[in-house]
Design an enzyme around this catalytic site. Structure first.
Site, mmCIF file in Angstrom:
data_model
loop_
_atom_site.group_PDB
_atom_site.id
_atom_site.type_symbol
_atom_site.label_atom_id
_atom_site.label_comp_id
_atom_site.label_asym_id
_atom_site.label_seq_id
_atom_site.Cartn_x
_atom_site.Cartn_y
_atom_site.Cartn_z
ATOM 1 N N GLY A 12 -17.986 123.719 -0.794
ATOM 2 C CA GLY A 12 -19.099 123.047 -0.127
ATOM 3 C C GLY A 12 -20.480 123.548 -0.497
ATOM 4 C CG ASN A 14 -22.623 120.438 -5.365
ATOM 5 O OD1 ASN A 14 -23.650 120.135 -5.959
ATOM 6 N ND2 ASN A 14 -21.619 121.076 -5.952
ATOM 7 C CG ASN A 101 -17.522 112.236 -7.648
ATOM 8 O OD1 ASN A 101 -17.483 113.185 -6.852
ATOM 9 N ND2 ASN A 101 -16.826 112.231 -8.769
ATOM 10 C CG HIS A 103 -16.519 114.920 -13.184
ATOM 11 N ND1 HIS A 103 -15.336 115.098 -12.490
ATOM 12 C CD2 HIS A 103 -16.265 115.299 -14.455
ATOM 13 C CE1 HIS A 103 -14.401 115.543 -13.326
ATOM 14 N NE2 HIS A 103 -14.954 115.687 -14.520
#
Ligand code: GAR
Length: 189
Positions: A12, A14, A101, A103
């Site tokens: 977590g 981010n 999202n 990546h």
């Protein structure tokens, strides 16, 4: 006010960075953090910021329970930050182009099921690539496959370890993810 939900399965960093970034913003706020893992460190991290959290399993995601929570909390935008389950069609259709999202590679390189965290950096190392980076993209029904919004690169010197690659990528994530979210939300109506 635009309301964000963040979904995360792990550490977590981010999620916390995004929560902090929007703390003083009166137009955009993180209103919910969801996880499929009740042990995930992300839940600890965000407990300091008085943000509601929700824990759910794959079935809740598939059967509409999670969508009901999102709608009940009037969530406008969903941010995946190290979230490892696939988002079902039901949620994608309701939040068209409103789920993103991050990546830890330059997609389309090293994406897809099972490609997350250090598995990605390991692959970069094995291939001997001289650069890597991050990709922020819209979410569709396949893993790491939706339209790319933003990429940032970092050069890779010789003899790097997985840990050092991970640190370079992590620095890019911290620097760019909140700003890109802000840009998208400021441009949307
Ligand atoms: C991040 O590096 C993110 O890019 C990656 O998981 C990590 C989560 O770290 N996501 C994926 O690999 C998605 N396929 P965090 O929990 O510390 O934010």
């Amino acid at each position: 006010m635009k309301k964000i939900a963040i979904f995360a399965s792990g550490s977590g960093s981010n999620a916390e960075n995004i929560v902090k970034y929007f703390q003083q913003n009166d137009k955009i706020k993180v209103h919910l953090v969801g996880s499929n893992n009740s042990e995930a460190k992300v839940l600890d991290r965000v407990s300091r910021y008085s943000i509601p959290t929700t824990i759910f399993n794959k079935e809740n995601l598939m059967n509409g329970d999670v969508l009901a929570i999102l709608e009940q909390k009037q969530i406008d935008f969903i941010v995946l930050a190290g979230f490892l389950l696939k988002i079902p069609k039901m949620i994608i259709n309701k939040y068209l182009n409103k789920i993103i999202n991050i990546h830890p590679s330059l997609l389309p390189l090293y994406g897809g099921k099972g490609m997350y965290g250090n598995y990605v950096h390991q692959k970069v190392l094995e291939e001997g690539d001289n650069e890597t980076g991050i990709t922020i993209h819209f979410v569709n029904e396949k893993y790491d496959d939706g339209a790319i919004i933003f990429q940032a690169k970092c050069p890779l010197e010789d003899n790097l370890t997985i840990k050092k690659i991970a640190k370079k990528v992590h620095d890019l994530e911290m620097k760019f993810y909140p700003k890109i979210i802000e840009n998208i939300l400021n441009e949307s109506n």
